[in-house]
Write a protein that holds these residues in place. Structure first.
Motif, PDB file in Angstrom:
ATOM      1  N   PHE A 299       0.870  -1.178   0.000  1.00  0.00           N
ATOM      2  CA  PHE A 299       0.000   0.000   0.000  1.00  0.00           C
ATOM      3  C   PHE A 299       0.905   1.224   0.000  1.00  0.00           C
ATOM      4  CE2 PHE A 299      -2.542  -3.370   1.757  1.00  0.00           C
ATOM      5  CZ  PHE A 299      -3.810  -3.148   1.246  1.00  0.00           C
ATOM      6  N   LYS A 300       0.861   2.006  -1.097  1.00  0.00           N
ATOM      7  CA  LYS A 300       1.835   3.086  -1.235  1.00  0.00           C
ATOM      8  C   LYS A 300       1.300   4.237  -2.070  1.00  0.00           C
ATOM      9  CE  LYS A 300       4.311   1.116  -5.153  1.00  0.00           C
ATOM     10  NZ  LYS A 300       5.546   0.439  -5.455  1.00  0.00           N
ATOM     11  N   THR A 301       2.072   5.302  -2.099  1.00  0.00           N
ATOM     12  CA  THR A 301       1.802   6.438  -2.974  1.00  0.00           C
ATOM     13  C   THR A 301       3.113   6.810  -3.658  1.00  0.00           C
ATOM     14  OG1 THR A 301       2.359   8.153  -1.363  1.00  0.00           O
ATOM     15  CG2 THR A 301       0.090   7.360  -1.358  1.00  0.00           C
ATOM     16  N   ASP A 302       3.006   7.570  -4.717  1.00  0.00           N
ATOM     17  CA  ASP A 302       4.237   7.951  -5.423  1.00  0.00           C
ATOM     18  C   ASP A 302       4.940   9.138  -4.773  1.00  0.00           C
ATOM     19  OD1 ASP A 302       2.457   9.928  -6.181  1.00  0.00           O
ATOM     20  OD2 ASP A 302       2.608   9.511  -8.331  1.00  0.00           O
ATOM     21  N   TRP A 303       4.318   9.809  -3.820  1.00  0.00           N
ATOM     22  CA  TRP A 303       4.919  10.966  -3.168  1.00  0.00           C
ATOM     23  C   TRP A 303       5.480  10.647  -1.774  1.00  0.00           C
ATOM     24  CZ3 TRP A 303       2.365  11.681   1.340  1.00  0.00           C
ATOM     25  CH2 TRP A 303       1.032  11.260   1.411  1.00  0.00           C
ATOM     26  N   CYS A 304       5.305   9.437  -1.309  1.00  0.00           N
ATOM     27  CA  CYS A 304       5.689   9.034   0.047  1.00  0.00           C
ATOM     28  C   CYS A 304       7.155   8.578   0.084  1.00  0.00           C
ATOM     29  CB  CYS A 304       4.759   7.907   0.494  1.00  0.00           C
ATOM     30  SG  CYS A 304       5.259   7.040   1.987  1.00  0.00           S
ATOM     31  N   THR A 305       7.975   9.236   0.897  1.00  0.00           N
ATOM     32  CA  THR A 305       9.394   8.882   0.963  1.00  0.00           C
ATOM     33  C   THR A 305       9.612   7.526   1.639  1.00  0.00           C
ATOM     34  OG1 THR A 305       9.635  10.172   3.007  1.00  0.00           O
ATOM     35  CG2 THR A 305      10.183  11.275   0.928  1.00  0.00           C
ATOM     36  N   THR A 306       8.782   7.185   2.607  1.00  0.00           N
ATOM     37  CA  THR A 306       8.887   5.865   3.242  1.00  0.00           C
ATOM     38  C   THR A 306       8.544   4.778   2.238  1.00  0.00           C
ATOM     39  OG1 THR A 306       8.306   6.835   5.379  1.00  0.00           O
ATOM     40  CG2 THR A 306       8.097   4.435   5.169  1.00  0.00           C
ATOM     41  N   CYS A 307       7.516   5.020   1.435  1.00  0.00           N
ATOM     42  CA  CYS A 307       7.127   4.062   0.389  1.00  0.00           C
ATOM     43  C   CYS A 307       8.265   3.873  -0.610  1.00  0.00           C
ATOM     44  CB  CYS A 307       5.880   4.549  -0.344  1.00  0.00           C
ATOM     45  SG  CYS A 307       4.441   4.815   0.709  1.00  0.00           S
TER      46      CYS A 307
END
Length: 135
Positions: free
Chosen positions: A45-53
């Protein structure tokens, strides 16, 4: 571009082919279909703007590059948190936030990491998935 940004971008680009070829983008019902086929499913579960992702993605890509058995035996599914945070899958699994990794087999959740980026922790989750897939 500073050196750190250049190195991070270059490393991420090198890992993208392994990750892209091993993963599917989520659509409603996909995970249930894969589970019904008897597959072990690794959900990101992720986003393209998330640094942890992004950090998790680099680790996953590196592990996929180093061990082809992961991609051969596990179904990897990317869920865009921005689009599917309120989806039935996210609600059913009680996903608290983006940067959550979950492994499922049949009706059972085999493991989960929330916001963890440690290589050893992610590898342990992927190894759990691999063991279940080969059982």
């Amino acid at each position: 571009m500073n050196r750190r940004t250049f190195l991070m971008t270059t490393a991420a680009a090198a890992l993208m082919p392994a990750l892209a070829s091993a993963t599917q983008n989520y659509t409603p019902g996909l995970v249930d279909e894969l589970l019904a086929e008897g597959k072990t499913v690794f959900i990101d579960f992720k986003t393209d703007w998330c640094t942890t992702c992004a950090a998790q993605e680099r680790v996953i890509g590196g592990l996929l590059s180093n061990n082809p058995e992961y991609a051969e035996n596990i179904a990897f599914v990317n869920v865009d948190w921005d689009n599917y945070a309120d989806d039935d899958l996210s609600i059913r699994l009680r996903i608290p936030r983006r940067s959550t990794l979950v492994v499922l087999k049949g009706e059972e959740e085999l493991g989960r990491i929330v916001a963890g980026t440690s290589r050893s922790q992610i590898q342990a989750l992927m190894d759990t998935a691999l063991t279940a897939a080969k059982a």
